[in-house]
Design an enzyme around this catalytic site. Structure first.
Site, mmCIF file in Angstrom:
data_model
loop_
_atom_site.group_PDB
_atom_site.id
_atom_site.type_symbol
_atom_site.label_atom_id
_atom_site.label_comp_id
_atom_site.label_asym_id
_atom_site.label_seq_id
_atom_site.Cartn_x
_atom_site.Cartn_y
_atom_site.Cartn_z
ATOM 1 N N ASP A 98 -24.039 -35.048 41.419
ATOM 2 C CA ASP A 98 -24.904 -34.144 40.766
ATOM 3 C C ASP A 98 -25.884 -32.894 41.807
ATOM 4 O OD1 ASP A 98 -24.974 -32.085 38.869
ATOM 5 O OD2 ASP A 98 -25.707 -33.236 37.992
ATOM 6 N N ASN A 205 -28.271 -37.266 31.309
ATOM 7 C CA ASN A 205 -29.869 -37.356 30.875
ATOM 8 C C ASN A 205 -29.961 -35.833 31.626
ATOM 9 O OD1 ASN A 205 -29.587 -37.101 33.446
ATOM 10 N ND2 ASN A 205 -30.906 -37.948 34.140
ATOM 11 N N GLU A 209 -35.113 -28.445 26.325
ATOM 12 C CA GLU A 209 -36.347 -29.205 25.515
ATOM 13 C C GLU A 209 -37.082 -27.519 25.104
ATOM 14 O OE1 GLU A 209 -37.634 -33.416 26.371
ATOM 15 O OE2 GLU A 209 -39.718 -32.405 27.196
ATOM 16 N N ASN A 332 -31.096 -32.658 43.655
ATOM 17 C CA ASN A 332 -30.245 -33.056 44.886
ATOM 18 C C ASN A 332 -29.845 -32.242 45.414
ATOM 19 O OD1 ASN A 332 -30.688 -35.483 42.816
ATOM 20 N ND2 ASN A 332 -29.067 -35.158 42.016
ATOM 21 N N MET A 383 -37.779 -37.470 26.892
ATOM 22 C CA MET A 383 -37.623 -37.643 25.106
ATOM 23 C C MET A 383 -38.850 -38.285 24.907
ATOM 24 S SD MET A 383 -34.234 -37.501 24.012
ATOM 25 C CE MET A 383 -33.815 -39.671 23.931
ATOM 26 N N HIS A 406 -39.612 -35.819 41.358
ATOM 27 C CA HIS A 406 -39.455 -34.966 40.536
ATOM 28 C C HIS A 406 -38.724 -35.511 38.539
ATOM 29 C CE1 HIS A 406 -36.230 -38.598 39.776
ATOM 30 N NE2 HIS A 406 -34.983 -37.681 39.523
ATOM 31 N N LYS A 482 -29.578 -33.020 23.159
ATOM 32 C CA LYS A 482 -28.957 -33.611 24.379
ATOM 33 C C LYS A 482 -27.393 -33.404 24.400
ATOM 34 C CE LYS A 482 -30.698 -37.105 26.325
ATOM 35 N NZ LYS A 482 -31.205 -36.893 27.836
#
Lengths: 483, 136
Positions: A98, A205, A209, A332, A383, A406, A482
């Protein structure tokens, strides 16, 4: 198997695996962690993977590991690995699938108390306007020439098309556009996957939020960042979607042969790499930067969709409803940066795998308003637990290639989390705690339960005690969306 | 022949075993379907043939499973019957798979990629086995 007895304790927050630990190590491994955080990863392969990363050709300084470390594939999550530019190697598996998975934080002046009656509708609208879930398409479908413009321009493409403001770009790592992106080095298959996924969150993940700014620790820095106590903020966590996954898959496969050509011996095939000045290394860097730009544009589109939800609910009802960008950082990435190593300034490729930039005050590339505060470092919790806003320090430039942690970091496997935690029960528990939840899958929700993660406060205490970041603000979740 | 999920802190991993290499590929595909919670439609059966070459069996396995991820994401297709052949073609390993499947009715977990992390197909007393780590 590595045990605590193999580590040299430097302080309560720092440890080292000496280069002499294994014959093929080229540099030592420096770990930022408390003993408790270290003990939590002794049963997984984090430290073994860090030692494996320390065998790459062209490494400089030390392999640095952050306190949110956990087992990954190739590098451990939380690794910062620098190789000399341009003869050192770049490793696609080191950067990860990712590419430019990252986090964006936006702030508002909406008082939480005034927003409470609207939070349920806000959760529903965020879920509606920000597509999430397995294989979900984005808000936009683009043709290949347009996609190639996205790959070259990143957030600048979003600005030209009305999805961003100048302030958004100046408050994004690298201005939301990595120079040197080469769409020609991105496969047709990767482009096809990316065509329909712009403006989508994905699953796993990744999340959106809404938080309340719970406590301020550095008033001046918080003011500059636009964080007001008791007001709403919004975090977006996602990356380059199928396009980035395909770029990494393509190059991990292609470089299997390159390592043999360049006589590179590795302890794990996922660490395949090529010298940056080789045709293979250049091709990967061009493709990785293109995927990173896609991710910047993706988060920008999601921010645009979130603003639409905020406008629809709060405009005309509450003052200060506009969402202003605080910052956007990558988790990343492989970035060519200049650092001082052993007293010498040199260009290096800093691989951050589950770690973020934490540039100190005065660093090039920071917008004028952050020149004195240092770069905002965004550390989402799990969460139901706090998230943190930190700032980079001069110490981080000296000791961790300008990097910090991170997130909280996983501590429980997904299979165990699914076995022990029921998604529906967790959802009720979160809702009873005042957090509105929208989730595409209850088993996915269970996998991401707070218990599956480390204590984010301890992770943050570690990096701040070590001096590689300083506290600015703590956030508390009130809405979680999510996939 | 079979597969089981094994613990991994952040991602997902499978242990797969079979009597021979061809069986291992079939079980790995079925294991990946189970891991992602793929549910196939009862009708609209469809077939595809996939061919590839690679330096070794591990490379063929990664390419094959990656192809299945691509079909799932781009064509909303999953496969549950496989006829696998492996052979040598001018000094490289080759793979041909005839696959039958159907559109996906649902998919619970997104698998981002199939990794090479510690990937090694090992001979065992009962045939061969492999552990595969998936990025999720």
């Amino acid at each position: 198997m590595i045990g605590i007895q193999n580590l040299t304790k430097i302080s309560d927050h720092e440890w080292e695996i000496p280069q002499s630990f294994r014959q093929d190590m080229r540099v030592p491994v420096h770990i930022f962690a408390t003993q408790r955080l270290l003990e939590q990863v002794m049963d997984d392969k984090s430290l073994e993977q860090a030692v494996n990363a320390a065998t790459l050709p062209g490494l400089v300084g030390k392999v640095v590991v952050m306190p949110d470390m956990h087992q990954g594939y190739g590098f451990p999550i939380g690794a910062v690995v620098a190789t000399s530019f341009p003869q050192g190697v770049v490793s696609p598996g080191g950067v990860g699938y990712d590419i430019n998975c990252g986090i964006r934080l936006l702030a508002s002046d909406i008082e939480y108390e005034a927003a409470i009656p609207h939070l349920d509708t806000l959760a529903t609208l965020l879920n509606k306007y920000c597509p999430s879930g397995v294989g979900q398409e984005g808000v936009l479908r683009v043709n290949i020439p347009e996609l190639e413009r996205v790959l070259r321009e990143g957030s600048r493409w979003a600005l030209r098309n009305g999805y961003a403001t100048e302030a958004d770009l100046s408050r994004t790592e690298e201005g939301g556009c990595l120079e040197g992106a080469n769409p020609a080095k991105v496969s047709e298959r990767a482009k096809k996957r990316g065509q329909s996924q712009l403006g989508s969150l994905g699953a796993g993940n990744h999340f959106i939020e809404v938080d309340v700014v719970d406590e301020i620790f550095a008033e001046q820095a918080a003011t500059v960042m636009g964080l007001r106590p008791g007001c709403l903020a919004l975090q977006i966590h996602c990356g380059s979607r199928g396009l980035g996954h395909q770029v990494c898959t393509d190059y991990v496969q292609e470089l299997q042969a390159a390592v043999r050509r360049y006589g590179i011996v590795l302890p794990d095939r996922e660490l395949v790499c090529a010298p940056m000045d080789s045709p293979e290394g250049q091709a990967y860097l061009g493709a990785m930067r293109a995927a990173a730009n896609f991710a910047f544009a993706n988060r920008q589109l999601l921010a645009h969709s979130a603003r639409r939800a905020f406008e629809e609910i709060f405009a005309g009802r509450l003052k200060g409803w506009e969402l202003r960008q605080v910052y956007d950082i990558a988790h990343n990435m492989g970035n060519v940066e200049t650092h001082e190593i052993d007293g010498q300034r040199m260009k290096v490729c800093v691989h951050r795998k589950g770690a973020t930039r934490a540039f100190g005050p005065g660093s090039p590339g920071l917008p004028p308003e952050y020149q004195s505060t240092g770069q905002p470092v965004l550390v989402p919790g799990s969460m139901g637990t706090a998230s943190w806003v930190l700032a980079g320090t001069e110490m981080s430039m000296q000791r961790s290639f300008g990097s910090s942690c991170h997130g909280a970091g996983r501590v429980m496997s997904r299979s165990k989390a699914k076995h022990e935690i029921r998604g529906e029960a967790l959802r009720r528990e979160l809702e009873q705690g005042g957090i509105k939840v929208r989730a595409g899958s209850m088993s996915g929700l269970a996998e991401e339960a707070p218990r599956a993660y480390k204590d984010v406060d301890e992770v943050v205490e570690t990096v701040t005690a070590a001096g590689i970041a300083r506290k600015v603000a703590r956030l508390r979740p009130v809405v979680v969306v999510k996939g | 022949m079979g597969f089981e999920e094994i613990a991994h802190t952040a991602d997902c991993a499978l242990r797969v075993w079979a009597d021979d290499l061809e069986g291992l590929f079939v079980e790995a595909a079925r294991g990946m379907n189970a891991l992602s919670g793929a549910r196939l439609a009862a009708s609209q059966r469809t077939s595809r043939t996939f061919e590839t070459e690679g330096a070794d069996a591990e490379s063929l396995l990664v390419t094959f499973l990656s192809e299945l991820l691509y079909y799932a994401e781009q064509e909303n297709l999953a496969f549950d019957h496989f006829n696998v052949q492996t052979f040598k073609r001018s000094n490289v390993q080759a793979l041909k798979v005839e696959m039958d499947g159907a559109p996906l009715e649902s998919l619970i977990k997104a698998i981002k990629a199939v990794t090479y992390h510690n990937l090694q197909i090992r001979p065992t007393a009962r045939g061969c086995e492999v552990e595969i780590v998936f990025d999720v």
